[in-house]
Design a protein around this motif. Structure first.
Motif, PDB file in Angstrom:
ATOM      1  N   THR A   1      43.181  43.716  37.624  1.00 41.19           N
ATOM      2  CA  THR A   1      41.927  43.199  38.165  1.00 41.19           C
ATOM      3  C   THR A   1      41.470  42.079  37.239  1.00 41.19           C
ATOM      4  O   THR A   1      41.812  42.067  36.053  1.00 41.19           O
TER       5      THR A   1
ATOM      6  N   GLY B   1      42.049  41.475  42.574  1.00 42.48           N
ATOM      7  CA  GLY B   1      43.350  41.780  41.991  1.00 42.48           C
ATOM      8  C   GLY B   1      43.581  40.971  40.727  1.00 42.48           C
ATOM      9  O   GLY B   1      42.723  40.223  40.267  1.00 42.48           O
TER      10      GLY B   1
ATOM     11  N   ILE C   1      49.944  41.377  43.711  1.00 46.21           N
ATOM     12  CA  ILE C   1      48.719  42.199  43.755  1.00 46.21           C
ATOM     13  C   ILE C   1      47.557  41.413  44.354  1.00 46.21           C
ATOM     14  O   ILE C   1      46.951  41.848  45.339  1.00 46.21           O
TER      15      ILE C   1
ATOM     16  N   ALA D   1      45.504  41.778  47.936  1.00 46.77           N
ATOM     17  CA  ALA D   1      44.062  42.039  47.920  1.00 46.77           C
ATOM     18  C   ALA D   1      43.266  40.968  48.642  1.00 46.77           C
ATOM     19  O   ALA D   1      42.176  41.244  49.165  1.00 46.77           O
TER      20      ALA D   1
END
Length: 488
Positions: A127, A148, A177, A181
């Motif tokens: 994140t 992400g 990722i 997202a």
């Protein structure tokens, strides 16, 4: 003026060549959206608009992306005159004195560098909530969710319509990722496909790759054509394909053998909507004439795999901090690094040369296992993420430890790191959305050097299930196209 967000990067460059729009006008459109949307997103963290405009004044190469504004990641992508911090307060004000080979090739492709995008400190987290930026990077589809990481700022900026494509990197899923997202296409290239020089031969012992996140498959393919190939003195390179990657998007992939993986390699649960998404993707592939059959990932001890990344990420952070310390003539203060980074440095300092050698050998062994497994398949299909985009604050916290971070990540991204360890290409394709409007990516892994095959398949899926006009609320200029909703 054109409707900027209705075009991908290649289409914008074509308009520039036909003189229907100028590079200055495109840069203005990107800057206007930074002003309008970035205060909510916190995706773009460093700009120098005079420097960006000067790039145009100096004359742009007639490359495939001539005049298109590009944002690059604030980690490992130096651009002359730009500030790049690796998401770390110890690097504040670090102005770059030269391009890397990567950013030099972006420049030769005709891009206009428009700024830097957020990254977690040293790209460690999944994140993008680094403390240096003051607040987290938000997901354009839901501002309370994570975009992400580690290329979260790049993905948020593209999804929000600021630029059609942004540079990204992937050491353990960091392109795929945020692509998942944020509802984008993201491909991680094969080991040695994109140069890491001139200051290093490889990233994370060959586990890290550089590329981009984009709204269209063809932009991603053309970017890889522009970036791919060994630079001078590279220790190794992926085999050069005939005809390039953009050409691959113009032809059908043939009938593929697709292995469907529905069980995580470490036994952690997968959210119902994420499972439903890949099952629907499998049905879509079958409808396109492909053969889909159940399988698993290669028989690999997941804890061993985690150990590879723990050591290599720790060593990489330690090396970067030591290099910065040599420039500044001092060591970092306690408040200049996040606690996880301190622990990563301490962990790396305890490891021996033998430990490092063992870890690299293990990564190579995983690559051989994957290659053997792929003899029975052309591609593997898995979830990209095991859960929809996470609420902000749940994947990063002040009290998270280095060990705890890896344990926490294990329940979210266990399908992704194999591609890095094995050095093979993999992509997240935005084919589904949850019932409450959050994107879910479908993840495909190929064999080493088979990016062309992945691009063939991705372009076919893009035609069958278009996503380009599916936009988050802040990017909508008119009524949105209906998004396919996945019901668990």
């Amino acid at each position: 003026m054109i409707d900027y967000e209705k075009y991908d990067a290649l289409a914008l460059a074509d308009l520039v060549r036909r003189r229907e729009v100028s590079p200055k006008e495109l840069l203005h459109e990107a800057c206007k959206r930074i002003d309008e949307r970035n205060p909510e997103l916190n995706a773009v963290v460093w700009e120098n608009r005079e420097l960006s405009a000067q790039l145009i004044e100096d004359g742009l190469p007639d490359g495939p992306f001539c005049g298109v504004p590009l944002l690059v990641k604030d980690s490992g992508m130096p651009v002359t005159g730009f500030v790049s911090t690796n998401g770390c307060r110890f690097f504040e004000g670090a102005t770059q004195t030269a391009d890397s080979e990567l950013t030099s090739r972006m420049r030769k492709a005709g891009f206009v560098f428009a700024g830097m995008t957020t990254s977690p400190e040293f790209g460690m987290n999944i994140t993008t909530e680094a403390r240096i930026y003051g607040r987290p990077t938000r997901n354009p589809w839901n501002l309370e969710r994570s975009a992400g990481g580690s290329s979260g700022g790049s993905a948020a900026a593209v999804a929000a319509g600021i630029v059609p494509m942004a540079a990204a990197s992937d050491g353990a899923g960091s392109i795929r990722i945020p692509a998942s997202a944020c509802g984008l296409f993201g491909l991680k290239p094969s080991r040695g496909r994109v140069p890491a020089g001139p200051k290093k031969g490889e990233g994370l012992a060959g586990l890290a790759s550089y590329h981009a996140v984009s709204r269209s498959v063809r932009d991603s393919a053309a970017m890889l054509d522009a970036l791919g190939g060994a630079d001078l003195g590279a220790p190794y390179a992926a085999p050069t394909p005939d005809n390039g990657f953009l050409e691959a998007t113009r032809r059908a992939p043939g009938r593929l053998r697709i292995g469907l993986v529905e069980t995580s390699p470490n036994g952690t649960p997968i959210a119902d909507e994420c499972l439903a998404a890949i099952r629907e993707t499998a049905r879509l592939c079958e409808s396109l004439g492909h053969h889909v059959e159940p399988t698993t990932l290669p028989n690999i001890e997941y804890e061993q795999q985690t150990g590879i990344f723990k050591l290599l990420i720790g060593v990489s952070a330690l090396g970067a901090i030591e290099a910065r310390s040599a420039i500044l003539g001092r060591q970092p203060n306690r408040d200049e690094l996040e606690p996880v980074t301190w622990e990563a440095m301490e962990y790396a300092s305890r490891c021996s040369a033998f430990d490092y050698s063992k870890i690299v050998s293990l990564a190579h062994a995983l690559g051989r296992k994957h290659a053997q497994h792929m003899l029975g398949f052309d591609v593997l299909l898995t979830p990209t993420l095991q859960h929809p985009p996470a609420p902000l604050g749940t994947l990063a916290s002040p009290d998270m430890t280095f060990e705890g971070m890896f344990a926490h990540h294990a329940g979210h991204i266990s399908f992704l790191s194999l591609a890095n360890a094995a050095g093979v290409p993999a992509m997240s394709v935005p084919l589904a959305w949850t019932s409450d409007g959050l994107p879910i990516g479908s993840h495909f892994l190929g064999a080493f050097g088979q990016e062309q095959l992945l691009f063939c398949l991705a372009a076919q899926l893009e035609i069958a299930e278009p996503w380009f006009d599916k936009r988050p609320p802040m990017a909508l200029q008119e009524s949105p196209a209906p998004a396919r909703s996945i019901q668990a």
